[in-house]
Write an enzyme that holds these catalytic residues in place. Structure first.
Site, PDB file in Angstrom:
ATOM      1  N   HIS A 214       1.110  -5.113   2.692  1.00 54.97           N
ATOM      2  CA  HIS A 214       0.456  -4.856   3.974  1.00 54.97           C
ATOM      3  C   HIS A 214      -0.441  -6.015   4.390  1.00 54.97           C
ATOM      4  CE1 HIS A 214      -2.430  -2.871   1.092  1.00 54.97           C
ATOM      5  NE2 HIS A 214      -3.331  -3.433   1.880  1.00 54.97           N
ATOM      6  N   ASP A 243       5.154  -2.515  -1.411  1.00 59.21           N
ATOM      7  CA  ASP A 243       3.904  -3.112  -0.930  1.00 59.21           C
ATOM      8  C   ASP A 243       3.609  -4.410  -1.690  1.00 59.21           C
ATOM      9  OD1 ASP A 243       1.590  -3.540   0.436  1.00 59.21           O
ATOM     10  OD2 ASP A 243       0.528  -1.776  -0.315  1.00 59.21           O
ATOM     11  N   GLY A 330     -11.686  -3.370   0.023  1.00 57.68           N
ATOM     12  CA  GLY A 330     -11.788  -4.720  -0.506  1.00 57.68           C
ATOM     13  C   GLY A 330     -10.925  -4.965  -1.710  1.00 57.68           C
ATOM     14  N   SER A 332      -7.398  -4.196  -1.961  1.00 57.07           N
ATOM     15  CA  SER A 332      -5.955  -4.321  -1.764  1.00 57.07           C
ATOM     16  C   SER A 332      -5.435  -5.687  -2.157  1.00 57.07           C
ATOM     17  CB  SER A 332      -5.588  -4.064  -0.301  1.00 57.07           C
ATOM     18  OG  SER A 332      -5.537  -2.703  -0.012  1.00 57.07           O
ATOM     19  N   SER A 348      -2.496  -1.244  -3.949  1.00 59.16           N
ATOM     20  CA  SER A 348      -1.919  -0.818  -2.682  1.00 59.16           C
ATOM     21  C   SER A 348      -2.908   0.024  -1.884  1.00 59.16           C
ATOM     22  CB  SER A 348      -0.631  -0.020  -2.922  1.00 59.16           C
ATOM     23  OG  SER A 348      -0.101   0.465  -1.700  1.00 59.16           O
TER      24      SER A 348
END
Length: 490
Positions: A214, A243, A330, A332, A348
Site C-alpha cells: 500500500h 501487500d 507509523g 506499515s 501490513s
C-alpha cells in the site's frame, strides 16, 4: 547516495521504548538436548528449526496434516492429524514432532474459510485457522455493528461451534501509517511516509528494498529524508490481494546492508527469509512504538480493510501472518524478524495499539521474494536463518534503562517461553506490548490474532487498490525509526 550505506537501511531507531543487548548465543544449538527422534518421541527444537520441520512435513504430507504450531513451553513442534492416519503419525513422529489427534481436517477448515469469504466479506472482519484450537477464528472490529454483525454472527453460527468461533476486537482494522525508519514521498495532497522493511537484491542485480504494497501504490518516488530528493523508485507494488512493494535504489552503487538496526549500535544480520510458525516468537521494530515482540497467532489470515477509495468497498488482503505484537500508526512496511536473524514479514495493518494491545498482520517475506524475484542477504530465500548469524539485537521485555548489556537481561528462568531474545523473555508479557486479554498465554492467542486459513481466497471481491490507514497524520513519528513504518495516505 554515492557509494555509501543507505541511510534508510532498515534501522536507526532514535529512541527505543524497550531494549537490552541480546546474548550472542541465546538461541544456540540445542542438539545436545534433543531426543533421538524415534517414533513417539518429540525433539526439543529451537523456533527456527520447528518452522523448518513444519514446512518439510507440510510438503511431504500435504493436507494429511491439519495444521501445526510451536509449543514454546515444551519447545516442540506439534502437528495435528485427523482420524489417526498411521502413516502420517509415524512420519511426523520420526521427524521429531509431537502428534495430536483433532476433529477438523485441513479441507474442512478451508471450506469454512470459503464460506466466510462468500457470505461475510465485510469491512472490519478477519479470519484465520488456529491450529491450537482446530477452529477458524473470526474477528470483527468495532465498526461491525447492526445488520453487519448479525450477518457475520449468523454465518459463523452456521459453520458450527466445533468449526468456528467469533470474537470482537476493540480497535479498527487499518493499515498502519506514518513513522518508522522513514522513507518519504511527496504526492498531491500531502506527504506519504512509510518504512523500509528489508534490503534485497533485485533480479537484475541492483540494490533494492521491500516495503508494504500500500506504500508502493500510494507513491512512486521515495526519499530518505522528509524534504530530500528521491533516492529510490518503486519497481513493483501489489495491494490489495497481497501487500508488498519492491523499490529500487536510484544509485546502483548504493550499499544496502542486509541488517536491522535496533539502536545503540546493535544490528541483527539478516541472511535468509524465515517462514512463520504459530506459537513462535517474532520481533518488530518501529519508531512510533520502538521495539516490541510477541507470538505468531495465525497464518494465511484474511483481512477485510475498509476501502478508502470506495466508501462501500472492501480491500481484502490474503495470506498474511497474524501476531499479537502491538503496532501503531507509523509501522506499515517495516520489518518483522526472528531472534536468529530470519526475515519474516512486512507490516501490513491491524487494530489496537501498544497500550491496550491488539492484532497485527504481516505480509510474508517469502511470498514477496518469490513474487518479485528478489533475493535477501546472501541470496537465501528459504526459511530459517541459522543460529549465531545475529549481531546483538534488543530484548523487548527490558526497559530502556536496561540497555547496558547482556548482564542486564532476564534469564530464561525469569520468564516463560524458550525461544525469545534475552534468553527466554515471554513476548506476550512485554511491558507495554500486549495487554489484551487474548495476548498472554499460548492458549489465549486464538483471538483476533489467530486468523489464518484464508490463504485459498482469491480476493476477487476486493475493491480499490489505493487504500491505506485512513485518518493517520502524515508526520507522526517523524525523525525516528527502524525498518518499520507506514504510509500516510490521504
Amino acid at each position: 547516495m554515492p557509494k555509501r550505506k543507505a541511510a534508510i537501511a532498515v534501522g536507526g531507531v532514535a529512541a527505543l521504548g524497550a531494549a537490552a543487548l541480546l546474548l550472542p548465543n541465546a538461541n544456540a544449538s540445542q542438539d545436545n538436548d534433543q531426543a533421538s527422534g524415534a517414533a513417539g518421541t518429540a525433539k526439543t527444537l529451537k523456533a527456527a528449526d520447528a518452522s523448518n520441520l513444519a514446512a518439510q512435513l507440510q510438503k511431504a504430507l500435504g493436507d494429511a496434516l491439519a495444521g501445526a504450531y510451536y509449543d514454546s513451553g515444551k519447545q516442540q513442534l506439534v502437528v495435528n492429524v485427523v482420524n489417526g492416519d498411521k502413516n502420517v503419525v509415524v512420519q511426523a513422529q520420526k521427524a521429531g514432532a509431537a502428534v495430536r489427534q483433532v476433529a477438523n481436517s485441513t479441507a474442512e477448515l478451508k471450506a469454512a474459510a470459503r464460506t466466510l469469504k462468500t457470505k461475510a466479506t465485510i469491512p472490519g472482519t478477519a479470519w484465520a485457522v488456529d491450529p491450537r484450537t482446530d477452529k477458524v477464528v473470526v474477528t470483527a472490529d468495532s465498526t461491525v455493528t447492526g445488520a453487519k454483525w448479525d450477518r457475520l454472527e449468523s454465518t459463523v453460527r452456521g459453520l458450527g461451534a466445533d468449526m468456528a468461533t467469533l470474537k470482537k476486537s476493540a480497535g479498527t482494522f487499518k493499515t498502519f501509517v506514518s513513522g518508522g525508519d522513514a522513507i518519504f514521498s511527496q504526492v498531491q495532497g500531502g506527504q506519504v511516509r512509510c518504512s523500509l522493511g528489508f534490503n534485497v537484491t533485485a533480479s537484475d542485480g541492483s540494490p533494492a528494498f521491500l516495503t508494504a504494497g500500500h506504500c508502493g501504490v500510494a507513491a512512486k518516488d521515495w526519499s530518505d529524508s522528509q524534504n530530500g530528493q528521491p533516492v529510490a523508485t518503486v519497481d513493483q507494488a501489489t495491494f490489495p490481494g497481497n501487500d508488498f512493494s519492491l523499490v529500487k535504489y536510484n544509485d546502483a552503487a548504493t550499499q544496502a546492508p542486509s541488517e536491522v538496526n535496533v539502536g545503540n549500535g546493535q544490528t541483527v544480520q539478516i541472511k535468509q527469509a524465515a517462514d512463520a510458525t504459530v506459537g513462535s516468537t517474532v520481533f518488530r521494530m518501529g519508531s512510533t512504538t520502538g521495539l516490541h515482540n510477541g507470538q505468531v497467532t495465525g497464518l494465511d489470515a484474511t483481512v477485510n480493510f475498509q476501502s478508502e477509495t470506495d466508501p462501500g468497498g472492501v480491500d481484502t488482503v490474503n495470506g498474511l501472518i497474524q501476531t499479537n505484537v502491538c503496532a501503531e500508526a507509523g509501522d506499515s512496511g517495516g520489518s518483522l524478524f526472528t531472534q536468529d536473524g530470519g526475515a519474516v514479514g512486512l507490516t501490513s495493518g491491524g487494530s489496537g495499539d501498544c497500550t491496550s494491545g491488539g492484532e497485527t498482520f504481516f505480509q510474508p517475506v517469502t511470498a514477496a521474494l518469490q513474487a518479485t524475484g528478489a533475493t535477501l542477504g546472501d541470496g537465501g530465500n528459504g526459511a530459517g536463518a541459522g543460529a549465531g548469524d545475529q549481531a546483538g539485537t534488543a530484548d523487548p521485555s527490558a526497559s530502556a534503562g536496561d540497555q547496558a548489556g547482556a548482564g542486564d537481561q532476564a534469564g530464561a528462568g525469569d520468564q516463560a517461553g524458550g525461544d525469545q531474545i534475552g534468553g527466554g523473555a515471554d513476548p506476550s508479557a512485554t511491558a507495554g506490548d500486549q495487554s489484551g486479554a487474548d495476548q498472554s498465554g499460548a492458549a489465549d492467542q486464538s483471538g483476533a490474532g489467530d486468523q489464518s486459513g484464508a490463504g485459498d481466497q482469491s480476493g476477487a471481491d476486493q475493491s480499490g487498490a489505493d487504500q491505506s490507514g485512513a485518518g493517520a497524520g502524515t508526520g507522526h513519528g517523524a525523525g525516528a525509526g527502524s525498518g518499520h513504518g507506514g504510509s500516510s495516505r490521504r
